[in-house]
Design a protein around this motif. Structure first.
Motif, PDB file in Angstrom:
ATOM      1  N   UNK A  46       0.842  -1.401  -0.063  1.00 26.22           N
ATOM      2  CA  UNK A  46      -0.153  -0.119  -0.019  1.00 26.22           C
ATOM      3  C   UNK A  46       0.885   1.189   0.127  1.00 26.22           C
ATOM      4  N   UNK A  47       1.749   1.456   0.890  1.00 24.38           N
ATOM      5  CA  UNK A  47       2.655   2.349   0.858  1.00 24.38           C
ATOM      6  C   UNK A  47       3.629   2.781  -0.546  1.00 24.38           C
ATOM      7  N   UNK A  48       4.098   1.413  -0.842  1.00 28.58           N
ATOM      8  CA  UNK A  48       4.864   1.783  -2.326  1.00 28.58           C
ATOM      9  C   UNK A  48       3.960   2.158  -3.143  1.00 28.58           C
ATOM     10  N   UNK A  49       2.745   1.832  -3.298  1.00 35.14           N
ATOM     11  CA  UNK A  49       1.811   2.122  -4.310  1.00 35.14           C
ATOM     12  C   UNK A  49       1.479   3.628  -4.210  1.00 35.14           C
ATOM     13  N   UNK A  50       1.255   4.160  -2.983  1.00 37.46           N
ATOM     14  CA  UNK A  50       0.929   5.775  -2.826  1.00 37.46           C
ATOM     15  C   UNK A  50       2.042   6.376  -2.971  1.00 37.46           C
ATOM     16  N   UNK A  51       3.273   6.001  -3.047  1.00 36.49           N
ATOM     17  CA  UNK A  51       4.564   6.790  -3.235  1.00 36.49           C
ATOM     18  C   UNK A  51       4.841   6.590  -4.764  1.00 36.49           C
TER      19      UNK A  51
END
Length: 147
Positions: A46-51
């Motif tokens: 999720x964090x990698x996608x948000x970034x």
């Protein structure tokens, strides 16, 4: 300095995705490949996608993949994004001015803060020189592409 597990897992996930560019991957596949909890991997993805490091495609034939070529993903940028606080000492952190636990009795004469700041800068300089493509080895490609 020790990186958080979340950063470790993020780098592993990116290596996995960079090794398997021919198709979409799943969170379950990545978690199983590294023996990591799927629940932890969901948060990392999720964090990698948000970034913007990865693309997530929803639906029956969905999955995840790198958002851009591995050669365009900087390791230093990933580490800085995933780490909430890169400070080596409490007095170097973002809340150093307001957190009573971060107050140093030696300030402003303390030289340790400068030495550790220089060390952190050296580490980030090295990380910034490398891309995801630099850390994906033939061994990983072979191991991670085995069904």
């Amino acid at each position: 300095m020790k990186l958080t597990l979340q950063t470790d897992y993020a780098l592993r996930a990116l290596i996995y995705l960079g090794s398997r560019t021919e198709r979409l991957s799943s969170i379950r596949e990545i978690a199983e490949a590294y023996g990591i909890s799927e629940a932890h991997m969901v948060k990392v993805i999720h964090r990698l996608g948000m970034a913007g490091f990865i693309d997530t495609i929803r639906g029956r034939n969905g999955g995840i993949r790198l958002a851009r070529p591995a050669a365009d993903i900087n390791i230093g940028a990933v580490v800085r994004y995933m780490e909430d606080d890169m400070a080596l000492l409490a007095c170097m952190g973002a809340n150093a001015d307001t957190d009573p636990r971060a107050q140093c009795l030696l300030m402003p004469a303390c030289r340790l803060r400068g030495v550790l700041g220089e060390a952190l800068q050296a580490m980030t300089t090295v990380l910034d020189r490398h891309t995801l493509a630099d850390v994906i080895t033939p061994f990983e490609r072979g191991r991670l592409n085995t069904p």
